[in-house]
Motif scaffolding. Structure first.
Motif, PDB file in Angstrom:
ATOM      1  N   ALA A  51       0.812  -1.204   0.000  1.00 30.98           N
ATOM      2  CA  ALA A  51       0.000   0.000   0.000  1.00 30.98           C
ATOM      3  C   ALA A  51       0.857   1.271   0.000  1.00 30.98           C
ATOM      4  O   ALA A  51       0.369   2.341  -0.333  1.00 30.98           O
ATOM      5  N   ARG A  52       2.143   1.145   0.354  1.00 27.11           N
ATOM      6  CA  ARG A  52       3.009   2.328   0.419  1.00 27.11           C
ATOM      7  C   ARG A  52       3.367   2.776  -0.998  1.00 27.11           C
ATOM      8  O   ARG A  52       3.857   2.014  -1.802  1.00 27.11           O
ATOM      9  N   LYS A  53       3.127   4.032  -1.287  1.00 26.33           N
ATOM     10  CA  LYS A  53       3.378   4.554  -2.626  1.00 26.33           C
ATOM     11  C   LYS A  53       4.823   5.021  -2.796  1.00 26.33           C
ATOM     12  O   LYS A  53       5.277   5.200  -3.906  1.00 26.33           O
ATOM     13  N   TYR A  54       5.520   5.277  -1.718  1.00 19.29           N
ATOM     14  CA  TYR A  54       6.872   5.801  -1.802  1.00 19.29           C
ATOM     15  C   TYR A  54       7.775   5.028  -0.838  1.00 19.29           C
ATOM     16  O   TYR A  54       7.321   4.443   0.129  1.00 19.29           O
ATOM     17  N   GLU A  55       9.057   5.036  -1.134  1.00 20.47           N
ATOM     18  CA  GLU A  55      10.035   4.394  -0.270  1.00 20.47           C
ATOM     19  C   GLU A  55      10.345   5.307   0.910  1.00 20.47           C
ATOM     20  O   GLU A  55      10.342   6.536   0.763  1.00 20.47           O
ATOM     21  N   LEU A  56      10.646   4.714   2.033  1.00 24.09           N
ATOM     22  CA  LEU A  56      11.097   5.503   3.171  1.00 24.09           C
ATOM     23  C   LEU A  56      12.515   5.983   2.907  1.00 24.09           C
ATOM     24  O   LEU A  56      13.322   5.272   2.315  1.00 24.09           O
ATOM     25  N   SER A  57      12.828   7.174   3.366  1.00 20.13           N
ATOM     26  CA  SER A  57      14.180   7.697   3.177  1.00 20.13           C
ATOM     27  C   SER A  57      15.151   6.951   4.094  1.00 20.13           C
ATOM     28  O   SER A  57      14.750   6.311   5.075  1.00 20.13           O
ATOM     29  N   ASN A  58      16.420   7.033   3.771  1.00 24.83           N
ATOM     30  CA  ASN A  58      17.439   6.366   4.581  1.00 24.83           C
ATOM     31  C   ASN A  58      17.440   6.889   6.011  1.00 24.83           C
ATOM     32  O   ASN A  58      17.554   6.125   6.963  1.00 24.83           O
ATOM     33  N   ARG A  59      17.305   8.195   6.172  1.00 24.27           N
ATOM     34  CA  ARG A  59      17.287   8.775   7.514  1.00 24.27           C
ATOM     35  C   ARG A  59      16.055   8.307   8.298  1.00 24.27           C
ATOM     36  O   ARG A  59      16.139   8.055   9.496  1.00 24.27           O
ATOM     37  N   SER A  60      14.923   8.137   7.632  1.00 29.19           N
ATOM     38  CA  SER A  60      13.720   7.624   8.301  1.00 29.19           C
ATOM     39  C   SER A  60      13.927   6.198   8.770  1.00 29.19           C
ATOM     40  O   SER A  60      13.522   5.829   9.875  1.00 29.19           O
ATOM     41  N   LEU A  61      14.566   5.383   7.931  1.00 29.09           N
ATOM     42  CA  LEU A  61      14.853   4.001   8.328  1.00 29.09           C
ATOM     43  C   LEU A  61      15.770   3.949   9.538  1.00 29.09           C
ATOM     44  O   LEU A  61      15.580   3.133  10.442  1.00 29.09           O
ATOM     45  N   VAL A  62      16.756   4.829   9.574  1.00 30.71           N
ATOM     46  CA  VAL A  62      17.673   4.882  10.717  1.00 30.71           C
ATOM     47  C   VAL A  62      16.908   5.266  11.973  1.00 30.71           C
ATOM     48  O   VAL A  62      17.071   4.652  13.032  1.00 30.71           O
ATOM     49  N   ARG A  63      16.027   6.256  11.879  1.00 31.46           N
ATOM     50  CA  ARG A  63      15.263   6.695  13.059  1.00 31.46           C
ATOM     51  C   ARG A  63      14.310   5.596  13.555  1.00 31.46           C
ATOM     52  O   ARG A  63      14.141   5.420  14.748  1.00 31.46           O
ATOM     53  N   ILE A  64      13.705   4.856  12.649  1.00 26.24           N
ATOM     54  CA  ILE A  64      12.811   3.765  13.060  1.00 26.24           C
ATOM     55  C   ILE A  64      13.616   2.644  13.709  1.00 26.24           C
ATOM     56  O   ILE A  64      13.209   2.072  14.720  1.00 26.24           O
ATOM     57  N   ALA A  65      14.787   2.321  13.153  1.00 31.68           N
ATOM     58  CA  ALA A  65      15.633   1.280  13.747  1.00 31.68           C
ATOM     59  C   ALA A  65      16.104   1.678  15.135  1.00 31.68           C
ATOM     60  O   ALA A  65      16.142   0.844  16.054  1.00 31.68           O
ATOM     61  N   ILE A  66      16.449   2.942  15.339  1.00 29.93           N
ATOM     62  CA  ILE A  66      16.862   3.414  16.670  1.00 29.93           C
ATOM     63  C   ILE A  66      15.708   3.301  17.647  1.00 29.93           C
ATOM     64  O   ILE A  66      15.884   2.873  18.797  1.00 29.93           O
ATOM     65  N   ALA A  67      14.499   3.648  17.210  1.00 28.93           N
ATOM     66  CA  ALA A  67      13.324   3.528  18.090  1.00 28.93           C
ATOM     67  C   ALA A  67      13.091   2.072  18.489  1.00 28.93           C
ATOM     68  O   ALA A  67      12.800   1.783  19.654  1.00 28.93           O
ATOM     69  N   GLN A  68      13.246   1.148  17.548  1.00 33.36           N
ATOM     70  CA  GLN A  68      13.101  -0.270  17.876  1.00 33.36           C
ATOM     71  C   GLN A  68      14.205  -0.714  18.839  1.00 33.36           C
ATOM     72  O   GLN A  68      13.958  -1.482  19.756  1.00 33.36           O
ATOM     73  N   PHE A  69      15.420  -0.230  18.625  1.00 31.64           N
ATOM     74  CA  PHE A  69      16.548  -0.556  19.496  1.00 31.64           C
ATOM     75  C   PHE A  69      16.281  -0.094  20.924  1.00 31.64           C
ATOM     76  O   PHE A  69      16.496  -0.838  21.880  1.00 31.64           O
ATOM     77  N   LEU A  70      15.808   1.130  21.060  1.00 33.19           N
ATOM     78  CA  LEU A  70      15.551   1.675  22.392  1.00 33.19           C
ATOM     79  C   LEU A  70      14.331   1.047  23.060  1.00 33.19           C
ATOM     80  O   LEU A  70      14.229   1.071  24.283  1.00 33.19           O
ATOM     81  N   SER A  71      13.428   0.464  22.277  1.00 31.56           N
ATOM     82  CA  SER A  71      12.240  -0.156  22.867  1.00 31.56           C
ATOM     83  C   SER A  71      12.488  -1.594  23.317  1.00 31.56           C
ATOM     84  O   SER A  71      11.571  -2.263  23.764  1.00 31.56           O
ATOM     85  N   GLY A  72      13.721  -2.063  23.201  1.00 29.82           N
ATOM     86  CA  GLY A  72      14.034  -3.389  23.731  1.00 29.82           C
ATOM     87  C   GLY A  72      14.621  -4.361  22.740  1.00 29.82           C
ATOM     88  O   GLY A  72      14.995  -5.471  23.118  1.00 29.82           O
ATOM     89  N   ALA A  73      14.738  -4.013  21.491  1.00 27.14           N
ATOM     90  CA  ALA A  73      15.292  -4.927  20.491  1.00 27.14           C
ATOM     91  C   ALA A  73      16.791  -4.686  20.348  1.00 27.14           C
ATOM     92  O   ALA A  73      17.294  -4.426  19.272  1.00 27.14           O
ATOM     93  N   HIS A  74      17.515  -4.753  21.469  1.00 29.62           N
ATOM     94  CA  HIS A  74      18.934  -4.441  21.425  1.00 29.62           C
ATOM     95  C   HIS A  74      19.830  -5.663  21.593  1.00 29.62           C
ATOM     96  O   HIS A  74      21.020  -5.532  21.793  1.00 29.62           O
ATOM     97  N   ASP A  75      19.270  -6.856  21.485  1.00 28.72           N
ATOM     98  CA  ASP A  75      20.116  -8.049  21.569  1.00 28.72           C
ATOM     99  C   ASP A  75      20.725  -8.342  20.199  1.00 28.72           C
ATOM    100  O   ASP A  75      20.326  -7.785  19.192  1.00 28.72           O
TER     101      ASP A  75
END
Length: 119
Positions: A51-75
Motif C-alpha cells: 500500500a506504500r506509494k513511496y520508499e522511506l528515506s534512509n534517515r527515516s529508516l535509521v530513526r525507526i531502527a533506533i526507536a526499535q533498538f531503544l524499545s528493547g530490540a537491542h540483543d
C-alpha cells in the motif's frame, strides 16, 4: 551514512546504514547499531508494504531502527524494521569521515588511450 545518538541505557551508540546499489537505493537496507561495549544489533528493511506509494528515506529508516533498538530490540541478531513504527525523535549526529573521498577517474573525450591507431 553513519550517525551517533545518546541512549539513556547504554550511552553513545553509533549507527551505520548499509545500502546496496550505487547511490543506496536498492533494497534490502541494513542498519547496524553498535553499543559502546562493541555489541551490534542489526535491522533489515525489505519494502513488503504494497500500500506504500513511496520508499522511506534512509534517515527515516535509521530513526525507526533506533526507536526499535531503544524499545528493547537491542540483543544480537538481525530483526526486520517495522516501517509502521514511530521513529526516534531525539537528536542524531552525523559522523563524517576525516578523509575526503578520492576524485573519480576521468577520461578526456577525444583522446585515444591504449594502442595508437597506426601501430
Amino acid at each position: 551514512m553513519n550517525f551517533s545518538f545518546l541512549s539513556p541505557q547504554f550511552g553513545y551508540c553509533t549507527v551505520r546504514l548499509w545500502a546496496s546499489g550505487r547511490y543506496g537505493f536498492v533494497l534490502p537496507k541494513k542498519v547496524e547499531i553498535t553499543r559502546p561495549s562493541g555489541e551490534v544489533a542489526s535491522f533489515e528493511y525489505h519494502n513488503r508494504n504494497a500500500a506504500r506509494k513511496y520508499e522511506l528515506s534512509n534517515r527515516s529508516l535509521v530513526r525507526i531502527a533506533i526507536a526499535q533498538f531503544l524499545s528493547g530490540a537491542h540483543d544480537a541478531g538481525t530483526r526486520p524494521i517495522d516501517d509502521e513504527a514511530a521513529p526516534y525523535i531525539g537528536p542524531l549526529t552525523q559522523i563524517r569521515s576525516l578523509v575526503p573521498p578520492s576524485a573519480p577517474l576521468r577520461v578526456r573525450p577525444g583522446t585515444r588511450y591504449g594502442r595508437k591507431a597506426g601501430a
